[in-house]
Design a protein around this motif. Sequence first.
Motif, mmCIF file in Angstrom:
data_model
loop_
_atom_site.group_PDB
_atom_site.id
_atom_site.type_symbol
_atom_site.label_atom_id
_atom_site.label_comp_id
_atom_site.label_asym_id
_atom_site.label_seq_id
_atom_site.Cartn_x
_atom_site.Cartn_y
_atom_site.Cartn_z
ATOM 1 N N ILE A 72 10.552 8.246 -5.077
ATOM 2 C CA ILE A 72 11.831 8.896 -5.360
ATOM 3 C C ILE A 72 12.215 9.846 -4.236
ATOM 4 C CG2 ILE A 72 13.067 10.375 -6.983
ATOM 5 C CD1 ILE A 72 11.144 9.373 -9.157
ATOM 6 N N GLY A 73 13.345 9.578 -3.614
ATOM 7 C CA GLY A 73 13.881 10.453 -2.585
ATOM 8 C C GLY A 73 15.019 11.294 -3.125
ATOM 9 N N PRO A 74 15.650 12.121 -2.270
ATOM 10 C CA PRO A 74 16.725 13.014 -2.721
ATOM 11 C C PRO A 74 17.925 12.274 -3.309
ATOM 12 C CG PRO A 74 15.923 13.649 -0.545
ATOM 13 C CD PRO A 74 15.310 12.332 -0.854
ATOM 14 N N ARG A 75 18.159 11.021 -2.890
ATOM 15 C CA ARG A 75 19.332 10.274 -3.368
ATOM 16 C C ARG A 75 18.955 9.092 -4.275
ATOM 17 N NH1 ARG A 75 23.092 9.999 2.155
ATOM 18 N NH2 ARG A 75 23.181 12.255 2.493
ATOM 19 N N THR A 80 22.401 -2.983 -24.148
ATOM 20 C CA THR A 80 21.650 -1.826 -23.672
ATOM 21 C C THR A 80 22.467 -0.578 -23.885
ATOM 22 O OG1 THR A 80 20.540 -3.139 -21.954
ATOM 23 C CG2 THR A 80 20.555 -0.743 -21.669
ATOM 24 N N ALA A 81 21.898 0.405 -24.551
ATOM 25 C CA ALA A 81 22.522 1.717 -24.664
ATOM 26 C C ALA A 81 21.938 2.600 -23.566
ATOM 27 C CB ALA A 81 22.262 2.329 -26.032
ATOM 28 N N ALA A 82 22.795 3.384 -22.896
ATOM 29 C CA ALA A 82 22.336 4.190 -21.767
ATOM 30 C C ALA A 82 22.914 5.592 -21.841
ATOM 31 C CB ALA A 82 22.743 3.523 -20.450
ATOM 32 N N ALA A 83 22.105 6.540 -21.405
ATOM 33 C CA ALA A 83 22.532 7.939 -21.321
ATOM 34 C C ALA A 83 22.213 8.446 -19.924
ATOM 35 C CB ALA A 83 21.813 8.783 -22.375
ATOM 36 N N ALA A 84 23.199 9.064 -19.294
ATOM 37 C CA ALA A 84 23.035 9.551 -17.922
ATOM 38 C C ALA A 84 22.741 11.040 -17.918
ATOM 39 C CB ALA A 84 24.300 9.259 -17.112
ATOM 40 N N GLY A 85 21.772 11.437 -17.095
ATOM 41 C CA GLY A 85 21.484 12.843 -16.911
ATOM 42 C C GLY A 85 22.556 13.524 -16.087
ATOM 43 N N PRO A 86 22.557 14.849 -16.039
ATOM 44 C CA PRO A 86 23.626 15.589 -15.356
ATOM 45 C C PRO A 86 23.697 15.354 -13.852
ATOM 46 C CG PRO A 86 21.839 17.065 -16.022
ATOM 47 C CD PRO A 86 21.577 15.748 -16.668
ATOM 48 N N GLY A 87 22.608 14.881 -13.235
ATOM 49 C CA GLY A 87 22.616 14.685 -11.788
ATOM 50 C C GLY A 87 23.115 13.334 -11.340
ATOM 51 N N VAL A 88 23.511 12.473 -12.283
ATOM 52 C CA VAL A 88 23.949 11.113 -11.941
ATOM 53 C C VAL A 88 25.396 11.133 -11.478
ATOM 54 C CG1 VAL A 88 24.321 8.774 -12.834
ATOM 55 C CG2 VAL A 88 22.327 10.092 -13.569
ATOM 56 N N SER A 89 25.644 10.612 -10.283
ATOM 57 C CA SER A 89 27.008 10.572 -9.749
ATOM 58 C C SER A 89 27.776 9.400 -10.348
ATOM 59 C CB SER A 89 26.975 10.433 -8.231
ATOM 60 O OG SER A 89 26.486 9.152 -7.865
ATOM 61 N N ALA A 90 29.094 9.403 -10.139
ATOM 62 C CA ALA A 90 29.920 8.301 -10.627
ATOM 63 C C ALA A 90 29.483 6.984 -9.998
ATOM 64 C CB ALA A 90 31.388 8.585 -10.325
ATOM 65 N N PRO A 116 0.819 -1.227 0.000
ATOM 66 C CA PRO A 116 0.000 0.000 0.000
ATOM 67 C C PRO A 116 0.844 1.265 0.000
ATOM 68 C CG PRO A 116 -0.121 -1.142 2.115
ATOM 69 C CD PRO A 116 0.553 -2.075 1.170
ATOM 70 N N THR A 117 1.983 1.222 0.661
ATOM 71 C CA THR A 117 2.908 2.356 0.647
ATOM 72 C C THR A 117 4.329 1.819 0.474
ATOM 73 O OG1 THR A 117 3.162 2.329 3.067
ATOM 74 C CG2 THR A 117 1.465 3.791 2.130
ATOM 75 N N VAL A 118 5.182 2.617 -0.161
ATOM 76 C CA VAL A 118 6.570 2.233 -0.382
ATOM 77 C C VAL A 118 7.457 3.410 -0.029
ATOM 78 C CG1 VAL A 118 8.251 1.312 -2.018
ATOM 79 C CG2 VAL A 118 5.822 0.771 -2.292
ATOM 80 N N ALA A 119 8.461 3.168 0.787
ATOM 81 C CA ALA A 119 9.412 4.224 1.126
ATOM 82 C C ALA A 119 10.302 4.515 -0.076
ATOM 83 C CB ALA A 119 10.265 3.797 2.320
ATOM 84 N N PRO A 120 10.817 5.743 -0.206
ATOM 85 C CA PRO A 120 11.748 6.046 -1.298
ATOM 86 C C PRO A 120 12.903 5.046 -1.328
ATOM 87 C CG PRO A 120 11.089 8.066 -0.207
ATOM 88 C CD PRO A 120 10.526 6.933 0.615
ATOM 89 N N ALA A 121 13.260 4.604 -2.530
ATOM 90 C CA ALA A 121 14.260 3.550 -2.691
ATOM 91 C C ALA A 121 15.570 4.125 -3.205
ATOM 92 C CB ALA A 121 13.743 2.491 -3.653
ATOM 93 N N GLU A 122 16.619 3.324 -3.067
ATOM 94 C CA GLU A 122 17.920 3.730 -3.597
ATOM 95 C C GLU A 122 17.873 3.802 -5.124
ATOM 96 O OE1 GLU A 122 22.626 2.435 -3.009
ATOM 97 O OE2 GLU A 122 21.021 1.273 -2.070
ATOM 98 N N VAL A 123 17.149 2.847 -5.728
ATOM 99 C CA VAL A 123 16.990 2.818 -7.186
ATOM 100 C C VAL A 123 15.531 2.539 -7.509
ATOM 101 C CG1 VAL A 123 17.586 1.647 -9.343
ATOM 102 C CG2 VAL A 123 19.347 2.007 -7.605
ATOM 103 N N VAL A 124 14.997 3.266 -8.473
ATOM 104 C CA VAL A 124 13.682 2.987 -9.040
ATOM 105 C C VAL A 124 13.882 2.717 -10.524
ATOM 106 C CG1 VAL A 124 11.408 3.915 -9.631
ATOM 107 C CG2 VAL A 124 12.403 4.377 -7.377
ATOM 108 N N VAL A 125 13.395 1.572 -10.977
ATOM 109 C CA VAL A 125 13.492 1.222 -12.402
ATOM 110 C C VAL A 125 12.096 1.308 -13.002
ATOM 111 C CG1 VAL A 125 14.108 -0.545 -14.087
ATOM 112 C CG2 VAL A 125 15.492 -0.259 -12.020
ATOM 113 N N LEU A 126 11.959 2.144 -13.993
ATOM 114 C CA LEU A 126 10.669 2.399 -14.622
ATOM 115 C C LEU A 126 10.599 1.577 -15.906
ATOM 116 C CD1 LEU A 126 8.105 4.084 -14.291
ATOM 117 C CD2 LEU A 126 9.265 5.972 -15.445
ATOM 118 N N ALA A 127 9.728 0.543 -15.899
ATOM 119 C CA ALA A 127 9.655 -0.388 -17.023
ATOM 120 C C ALA A 127 8.215 -0.609 -17.462
ATOM 121 C CB ALA A 127 10.296 -1.719 -16.641
#
Length: 271
Positions: free
Chosen positions: A88-91, A132-142, A60-71
């Motif tokens: 989605i949380g700040p990190r 899989t080809a991937a492109a990272a947005g500017p906010g993605v850390s190493a 019923p509820t889900v806490a913000p996760a480290e990774v969310v995969v949208l499929a």
Amino acid sequence: MSSQLPQSLVLVGAGKMGGAMLEGWLRIGMKGPGITLVDPHISDAMTTLAAEKGMTVNPPTVAPAEVVVLATKPQMLDTAAPSVQALIGPRTLLISILAGKTLGDLAQRLPNAGAIVRAMPNLPASVQRGVTAAAAGPGVSAGQREMADALLGSIGKVEWLGDEGLIDAVTAVSGSGPAYVFHLVECLAAAGAAAGLPADLAGRLARATVEGAGEMLFQSDLAPGTLRQNVTSPGGTTAAALEVLMAEDGMPLLMRRAVAAAKRRAEELSG
């Protein structure tokens, strides 16, 4: 590998591609209790797998996760966006495999997402031989990029793009490419039948030939052109066939036209 994997992950959409990715994550060491599946139409097979591995399904509820995969299906983004926002949380790292949905589209609809990776896997991911080809947005850390690489690499090879604008061309080559290969098998089988072989035998020969050639590509470091030359004896049967296939109006032209058509359609769908 395990150090690069998230402790918590939410998969939104557990269909064929989402399910293939999930199996890949489990195979490389992700623990089921750290995974939550969100899919209102989840299959019985996925429900059974989740129960076996200790995953959570549609809580019923889900806490913000480290990774969310949208499929989900791309057309479901607007409908799903409010519920995805809550995950989605700040990190949080958001990985999207939604065809045609750009980093800008995702950022606009999911403003909580500060770190977004857009990915384009292909069908052989279902047998762990995808690319899989991937492109990272500017906010993605190493570190987040390494994590995305590990997750996406669980279903095959990963190619990182410096320019998201290349995604439409990627779609035309590797995204749609498996269908071109399947059609090659159909055409080779039909040509064999036209040459006098029983249709079922021609089909088996064509299929096995492409399977074997693909495995040679997989196992060899040689360029495809070198492998082609190794099969071709001067003045022989293969050379005679290649004169037709490599003619100005042959396979190179047809493939350029096919890829260009697929790219145009990808651009239209993205727009």
